[in-house]
Design an enzyme around this catalytic site. Structure first.
Site, PDB file in Angstrom:
ATOM      1  N   HIS A  74      43.140   8.237   1.900  1.00 55.58           N
ATOM      2  CA  HIS A  74      42.338   7.279   2.663  1.00 55.58           C
ATOM      3  C   HIS A  74      41.059   7.934   3.185  1.00 55.58           C
ATOM      4  O   HIS A  74      40.984   9.153   3.364  1.00 55.58           O
ATOM      5  CB  HIS A  74      43.140   6.727   3.831  1.00 55.58           C
ATOM      6  CG  HIS A  74      44.257   5.842   3.394  1.00 55.58           C
ATOM      7  ND1 HIS A  74      45.036   5.158   4.296  1.00 55.58           N
ATOM      8  CD2 HIS A  74      44.730   5.510   2.166  1.00 55.58           C
ATOM      9  CE1 HIS A  74      45.941   4.444   3.641  1.00 55.58           C
ATOM     10  NE2 HIS A  74      45.770   4.654   2.340  1.00 55.58           N
ATOM     11  N   GLU A  82      39.720   7.960   6.128  1.00 55.95           N
ATOM     12  CA  GLU A  82      39.907   8.677   7.385  1.00 55.95           C
ATOM     13  C   GLU A  82      40.525  10.059   7.129  1.00 55.95           C
ATOM     14  O   GLU A  82      40.130  11.051   7.750  1.00 55.95           O
ATOM     15  CB  GLU A  82      40.821   7.878   8.331  1.00 55.95           C
ATOM     16  CG  GLU A  82      40.297   6.509   8.688  1.00 55.95           C
ATOM     17  CD  GLU A  82      40.761   5.404   7.719  1.00 55.95           C
ATOM     18  OE1 GLU A  82      40.766   4.242   8.148  1.00 55.95           O
ATOM     19  OE2 GLU A  82      41.108   5.702   6.561  1.00 55.95           O
ATOM     20  N   CYS A 124      45.184   2.532   8.891  1.00 53.48           N
ATOM     21  CA  CYS A 124      46.611   2.277   8.736  1.00 53.48           C
ATOM     22  C   CYS A 124      47.352   3.119   9.778  1.00 53.48           C
ATOM     23  O   CYS A 124      46.747   3.936  10.481  1.00 53.48           O
ATOM     24  CB  CYS A 124      47.068   2.626   7.311  1.00 53.48           C
ATOM     25  SG  CYS A 124      47.099   4.406   6.963  1.00 53.48           S
TER      26      CYS A 124
END
Length: 158
Positions: free
Chosen positions: A79, A81, A107
């Site tokens: 992801h 992040e 998430c």
């Protein structure tokens, strides 16, 4: 021309970062900022040296989301992040006290990572489809979360 706010400015830059993403199911990009200075960026992509979804296809798995619904999830990529935190770690940059700008809310796994890294604020353009637990966690930890458009990002169907 109206000069953008800092939040608008950094979210617009996230759109450029997201253009580097290599998985069309979630072309997310993010930027971690502290004192109005960019510390690092991240986008959705495979680990370095590994095949990209855009080149070889998705590595989809069925999982249960937080509501108990069966959903498909691509596990080939990292992801945005996670990539931003990894970039900061690789180059010895502390993101403690920083703000994460992103195109969709984190998430749950990313939210936990952001807390561990010391992120204090998250600004998101839209919502991730399974963000309820992540938002509860961030709120409980005292992280300020600002969502510009309270709508869920839709992924392309396979």
């Amino acid at each position: 021309m109206t000069r953008p706010s800092w939040d608008e400015y950094f979210l617009e830059l996230c759109k450029t970062v997201a253009k580097r993403a290599t998985c069309n199911r979630g072309r997310n990009g993010c930027i971690i900022v502290k004192d109005k200075h960019i510390l690092c960026t991240g986008y959705v992509g495979s680990p370095p040296g590994m095949p990209h979804c855009d080149d070889v296809g998705h590595l989809l798995r069925y999982t249960l989301n937080s509501k108990g619904e069966k959903v498909q999830h691509c596990i080939r990529t990292i992801h945005a992040e996670q990539n931003a935190i990894a970039q900061a770690a690789r180059y010895g940059i502390s993101v403690e006290g920083g703000t994460l700008y992103t195109l969709m809310t984190p998430c749950l796994d990313c939210a936990k990572l952001l807390l561990s890294a010391g992120i204090k604020r998250v600004v998101s353009e839209r919502r991730y489809h399974d963000d309820e637990e992540a938002l509860k966690l961030l709120k409980a930890a005292g992280v300020e979360v600002k969502i510009i458009h309270n709508e869920v990002v839709k992924y392309p169907q396979e």
